[in-house]
Design an enzyme around this catalytic site. Structure first.
Site, PDB file in Angstrom:
ATOM      1  N   TRP A 109      -1.604   3.346  -2.010  1.00 17.94           N
ATOM      2  CA  TRP A 109      -2.392   4.536  -1.709  1.00 17.94           C
ATOM      3  C   TRP A 109      -3.376   4.644  -2.860  1.00 17.94           C
ATOM      4  O   TRP A 109      -2.997   4.890  -3.994  1.00 17.94           O
ATOM      5  CB  TRP A 109      -1.475   5.762  -1.647  1.00 17.94           C
ATOM      6  CG  TRP A 109      -2.175   7.028  -1.293  1.00 17.94           C
ATOM      7  CD1 TRP A 109      -2.842   7.318  -0.134  1.00 17.94           C
ATOM      8  CD2 TRP A 109      -2.252   8.218  -2.094  1.00 17.94           C
ATOM      9  NE1 TRP A 109      -3.333   8.598  -0.180  1.00 17.94           N
ATOM     10  CE2 TRP A 109      -2.987   9.176  -1.350  1.00 17.94           C
ATOM     11  CE3 TRP A 109      -1.787   8.567  -3.348  1.00 17.94           C
ATOM     12  CZ2 TRP A 109      -3.259  10.445  -1.838  1.00 17.94           C
ATOM     13  CZ3 TRP A 109      -2.057   9.844  -3.825  1.00 17.94           C
ATOM     14  CH2 TRP A 109      -2.774  10.770  -3.079  1.00 17.94           C
ATOM     15  N   ARG A 162       4.680   6.075   1.357  1.00 24.46           N
ATOM     16  CA  ARG A 162       4.170   6.265   0.004  1.00 24.46           C
ATOM     17  C   ARG A 162       2.704   5.824  -0.121  1.00 24.46           C
ATOM     18  O   ARG A 162       2.080   6.007  -1.182  1.00 24.46           O
ATOM     19  CB  ARG A 162       5.016   5.483  -1.001  1.00 24.46           C
ATOM     20  CG  ARG A 162       6.461   5.915  -1.046  1.00 24.46           C
ATOM     21  CD  ARG A 162       7.235   5.116  -2.056  1.00 24.46           C
ATOM     22  NE  ARG A 162       6.732   5.332  -3.394  1.00 24.46           N
ATOM     23  CZ  ARG A 162       7.066   6.334  -4.193  1.00 24.46           C
ATOM     24  NH1 ARG A 162       7.938   7.218  -3.769  1.00 24.46           N
ATOM     25  NH2 ARG A 162       6.553   6.448  -5.386  1.00 24.46           N
ATOM     26  N   ASN A 188       2.974   1.041  -9.489  1.00 27.73           N
ATOM     27  CA  ASN A 188       2.809   2.388  -8.952  1.00 27.73           C
ATOM     28  C   ASN A 188       2.569   3.298 -10.148  1.00 27.73           C
ATOM     29  O   ASN A 188       3.406   3.332 -11.053  1.00 27.73           O
ATOM     30  CB  ASN A 188       4.086   2.793  -8.200  1.00 27.73           C
ATOM     31  CG  ASN A 188       4.085   4.252  -7.799  1.00 27.73           C
ATOM     32  OD1 ASN A 188       3.036   4.835  -7.542  1.00 27.73           O
ATOM     33  ND2 ASN A 188       5.264   4.851  -7.737  1.00 27.73           N
TER      34      ASN A 188
END
Ligand code: AGP
Length: 599
Positions: free
Chosen positions: A71, A27, A97
């Site tokens: 990310w 992820r 997230n």
């Protein structure tokens, strides 16, 4: 996209969190961090992959904690921008997230109240918001709910605070699950992170805030009412989520395809025969398929399949374009294809389709994922967990779902006779065998890929159903081997791209035996005339092809409607071995993530 995990139990949290986090590395993997609770909260975070975090972190004793793999979307991938964030040193810690869209406004207001910020991220404001609201005697879950009232955007948050043996989390449009253990509980972005510890999973819904302690789970809905939801037992095993002896998840997942295809139609043949249809009646004049990336390529193949079997007009659109297009005067069934079920562009498209009054159906792999709550009907592809960033088994099972849907539409519209349907179902049942035949040739494909692995550019050409397969072969190649791959309908080369061909530009041509065969031979002759090496993918009984191609991957002959499946498996192996020969990080290609939850 990022991965988050949380743990509360009797055991040391640090090794458990790191172990779970590693399964979420797909992820995001540009920075990572961990926070361990106790009387004060200790945080360690760093730029780089989880291995870097693991190598550098001190021992952090404690039985409560959260961790994060990132990310970057907001702020560069640096240690300062890595999660967790704290409102103050040793205080509340937060992992996130998603994206807080009003973070600039919140940041200014908090700065005005004396809060200092150490990063460029949106997430840091949430740590300060919770810190500002939290009093010694206040309830952490309630405090998080109050703080969330000021937040706009998408999120899965997990929060720990000093002196509290609990993790509080919240979800809005970013995945979040609770893993229920014995005397311990977990949180994660994805079920696969938790399978080693528990298979009892509760899917957190949008708008919910939750608390886990070592022996309790509390869920509150958006209005603050308590929700009772029993855990579901997940059939995926830990082995499903691990490499099982393969060097990469991608290769494992390529080799799982015969079983995945089999599972995806198991019990469904009855459905298309009318016992348990995917669609319960209703009328529509056409089908519109909406998806991104590999799922979009599956949709392009689906157009040919549905038009062939059901004679219903099909259009295919990229999700991020669909929502800005004008609604035509038609009443389509909108089919959304997404392996993750969390791709924000596709979820936004599903909402737009509903707003337009259209019936919606999702083809999706992940049970309980966000899109399943946005649509009228769902077809699960049942491919099992896919960890490699490059979609492989989820693509072929999307094709199976499209065959089944086409059969159902053909039956509804009476374009398929009972006999034709029987024959098609029989061909579908043969697919796992055709795919196994391709896998048996992995060694030959590897040797061929090694020969061409020095190329900078590569073309992939096909016609009809094999045109989207050429596109998908090109996408796989560029995604993991970093060779510039272009997928083209073979007839289009002469309208421009021929100018790019030379001896340094290999062309992979799909020349299976169908009504386009002669035209494909003419096209590869044009290519050879420019000096480009031709790698043909052809049927095993084609004795002529060797006159026109430099190398040939021979596949068992499969009826043309189904031959995209074995051909794409050959191209997945091709891309995999190109990437391997070039030393690329196959499961985690640079700059891309498995689930794309930003628009
Ligand atoms: C596939 O190899 C890619 N990683 C990517 O194109 C992917 O298919 C796309 O992001 C859509 O994802 P989804 O199927 O989860 O919606």
């Amino acid at each position: 996209m990022c991965g988050i995990v949380g743990y509360v139990g009797p055991k040391e949290a640090q090794p458990i969190l790191i172990d779970c986090l590693k399964r979420l590395e797909y992820r995001g993997y540009d920075s990572a961090g961990i926070a361990i609770g106790g009387d004060e909260i200790n945080v360690y975070k760093t730029e780089g992959e989880i291995a870097v975090l693991e190598a550098g972190m001190p021992q952090m004793p404690g039985v409560v904690g959260i961790a994060h793999t990132r990310w970057a979307t907001q702020g560069r991938p640096t240690t300062e921008n890595a999660h967790p964030f704290q409102g103050c040193e040793k205080g509340v810690a937060v992992v996130h997230n998603g994206i807080i869209s009003n973070f600039m406004e919140l940041r200014e207001s908090l700065a005005g109240d004396g809060h200092n910020f150490s990063s460029e991220t949106d997430t840091e404001v949430f740590a300060h918001l919770v810190e500002a609201e939290l009093k010694e005697d206040s309830d952490l879950l309630e405090t998080v709910r109050i703080a969330l009232k000021r937040v706009e955007g998408t999120y899965a948050f997990a929060v720990v605070a000093p002196g509290r043996p609990e993790v509080v989390a919240a979800r809005n449009e970013s995945p979040l699950v609770i893993g229920v253990g014995n005397g311990e509980n977990f949180l994660a972005s994805d079920v696969t992170a938790l399978l080693k510890y528990t298979n009892r999973i509760i899917y957190v819904q949008d708008g919910e805030t939750v608390r886990i302690t070592k022996d309790s789970v509390t869920i509150m809905d958006a209005d603050g009412a308590e929700v009772k939801r029993a855990p579901e037992r997940i059939a995926w095993s830990l082995e499903d989520a691990e490499k099982g002896g393969y060097p990469h998840f991608m290769l494992k997942e390529i080799f799982e395809q015969p079983a995945a295809i089999h599972d995806s139609f198991l019990g469904r043949i009855d459905a298309v025969e009318g016992d348990e249809p995917f669609l319960d009646g209703g009328s529509f004049s056409s089908v519109k398929i909406v998806a991104c990336g590999t799922s979009y390529n599956a949709g392009l193949v689906g157009k040919y399949i549905i038009e062939e079997l059901a004679r219903v007009p099909v259009t295919v659109q990229i999700s991020s374009e669909y929502r800005y297009s004008a609604a035509a005067r038609e009443n389509p069934l909108v089919v959304l294809i997404t392996q993750s079920g969390e791709t924000l562009d596709t979820i936004a498209a599903a909402r737009e389709a509903t707003k337009r009054g259209n019936r919606t159906l999702a083809i999706v792999n992940v049970t309980g994922s966000a899109i399943t709550r946005e649509v009228d009907h769902v077809i699960y592809t049942r491919a099992g967990p896919e960890i490699g960033v490059a979609a492989t088994k989820t693509f072929v099972t999307q094709l199976v779902a499209l065959y089944l849907l086409a059969i159902e539409l053909g039956t509804m519209g009476r374009t398929l006779t009972a006999q034709a349907k029987r024959s098609i179902v029989g061909q579908l049942r043969n697919l796992p065998r055709s795919v196994q035949d391709v896998l048996n040739q992995a060694g030959t494909i590897e040797a061929m890929a090694q020969k061409y692995s020095g190329a900078r550019d590569m073309f992939f050409i096909g016609r009809n159903l094999q045109y989207p397969i050429a596109m998908e072969g090109a996408l796989k190649t560029k995604e993991i081997s970093y060779i510039h791959g272009e997928g083209y309908p073979a007839g289009e080369l002469k309208h421009g791209p021929l100018a790019l061909l030379s001896k340094d530009t290999p062309v992979v041509a799909i020349v299976t035996n169908d009504r386009t065969y002669e035209k494909m031979i003419a096209n590869i002759s044009e290519v050879s005339a420019r000096g480009s090496p031709v790698i043909a993918i052809a049927d095993a009984n084609d004795t002529e092809i060797i006159k026109y191609a430099d190398d040939v991957i021979f596949l068992r002959e499969t009826p043309s409607l189904f031959s995209p499946v074995p051909v794409i498996v050959a191209l997945q192996l091709w891309a995999y071995h190109l990437a391997k020969a070039r030393g690329c990080p196959i499961d985690k290609p640079r700059n891309i993530a498995k689930t794309v939850t930003v628009e």
